[in-house]
Motif scaffolding. Structure first.
Motif, mmCIF file in Angstrom:
data_model
loop_
_atom_site.group_PDB
_atom_site.id
_atom_site.type_symbol
_atom_site.label_atom_id
_atom_site.label_comp_id
_atom_site.label_asym_id
_atom_site.label_seq_id
_atom_site.Cartn_x
_atom_site.Cartn_y
_atom_site.Cartn_z
ATOM 1 N N LEU A 9 0.833 -1.206 0.000
ATOM 2 C CA LEU A 9 0.000 0.000 0.000
ATOM 3 C C LEU A 9 0.864 1.251 0.000
ATOM 4 N N ARG A 13 0.657 4.353 -2.655
ATOM 5 C CA ARG A 13 0.502 5.751 -2.231
ATOM 6 C C ARG A 13 1.612 6.616 -2.811
ATOM 7 N N GLU A 18 -3.789 3.001 -7.696
ATOM 8 C CA GLU A 18 -4.097 1.659 -7.220
ATOM 9 C C GLU A 18 -3.633 0.659 -8.272
ATOM 10 N N LEU A 27 -6.742 2.627 -1.974
ATOM 11 C CA LEU A 27 -6.042 3.732 -1.315
ATOM 12 C C LEU A 27 -6.959 4.447 -0.332
ATOM 13 N N ARG A 30 -6.350 7.756 2.188
ATOM 14 C CA ARG A 30 -4.896 7.943 2.292
ATOM 15 C C ARG A 30 -4.271 7.876 0.903
ATOM 16 N N ASN A 31 -4.728 8.764 0.033
ATOM 17 C CA ASN A 31 -4.240 8.761 -1.336
ATOM 18 C C ASN A 31 -3.094 9.739 -1.559
#
Length: 203
Positions: A9, A13, A18, A27, A30-31
């Motif tokens: 992840l 980020r 994604e 995501l 919390r992108n």
């Protein structure tokens, strides 16, 4: 090949996208990039943009730098657009085909299935994830693989909608490639021209 085993992840980020081949996790909110200053908008240089697009391909398909360079050289020798050919070669990898057919939740898991000889290519057990699938090839799970919990879960809820370039037989657990994939069928946003420009001055 040295395979990435770190936090997936965090990679998505950092790249701002994604990558279904890397992880099923979204995501969500919390992108932003990871780190203390991740929320601060940053201007990206031309090189930075090219690097991000290249890394998207690397991490989604699980390739090392030498592998993607080799594919780029092959794509460059083709008469058609280099970027389109590169995406086609990536989508035609056996591990990616196993993932896109819905036999595994990610391309990472699909590669492990292939490595452990849980996948049959035209009725023959293989363990090389980079084998290139051709139209007409049939991919099937072994009897043992059909009972693996991860496989059962992936078949019940595929991570992605199966693409139009393959046909899936649920009763026989067989997926058949009907045609070569087109560039617009890649399941995540990528500006492949930036990748071409990145390697054009380095190879």
């Amino acid at each position: 090949m040295s395979r990435y085993t770190g936090p997936r992840l965090k990679v998505m980020r950092a790249l701002g996208a994604e990558l279904p081949g890397l992880s099923r996790k979204p995501l969500g909110e919390r992108n932003h990039p990871p780190g203390q200053h991740g929320r601060r908008p940053r201007r990206k240089s031309g090189f930075g943009v090219q690097l991000i697009e290249k890394q998207k391909l690397r991490f989604n398909y699980g390739l090392g730098e030498k592998q993607i360079q080799r594919l780029f050289r092959e794509a460059k020798r083709d008469r058609g657009p280099t970027g389109d050919k590169l995406l086609e070669l990536l989508e035609r990898r056996l591990d990616n085909f196993v993932f896109r057919a819905g036999f595994a939740p990610t391309a990472v898991a699909a590669r492990q299935l292939v490595r452990h000889k849980h996948v049959l290519l035209n009725g023959r057990a293989v363990n090389i994830p980079s084998i290139r699938i051709r139209p007409g090839d049939r991919i099937q799970l072994t009897e043992r693989a059909r009972c693996i919990p991860v496989v059962v879960e992936a078949l019940a809820e595929p991570a992605l909608t199966r693409p139009e370039w393959l046909v899936f037989d649920e009763a026989a657990f067989v997926a058949t490639m009907t045609r070569t994939p087109s560039p617009d069928e890649v399941p995540f946003p990528v500006d492949v021209q930036q990748v071409v420009e990145y390697y054009a001055v380095r190879l």
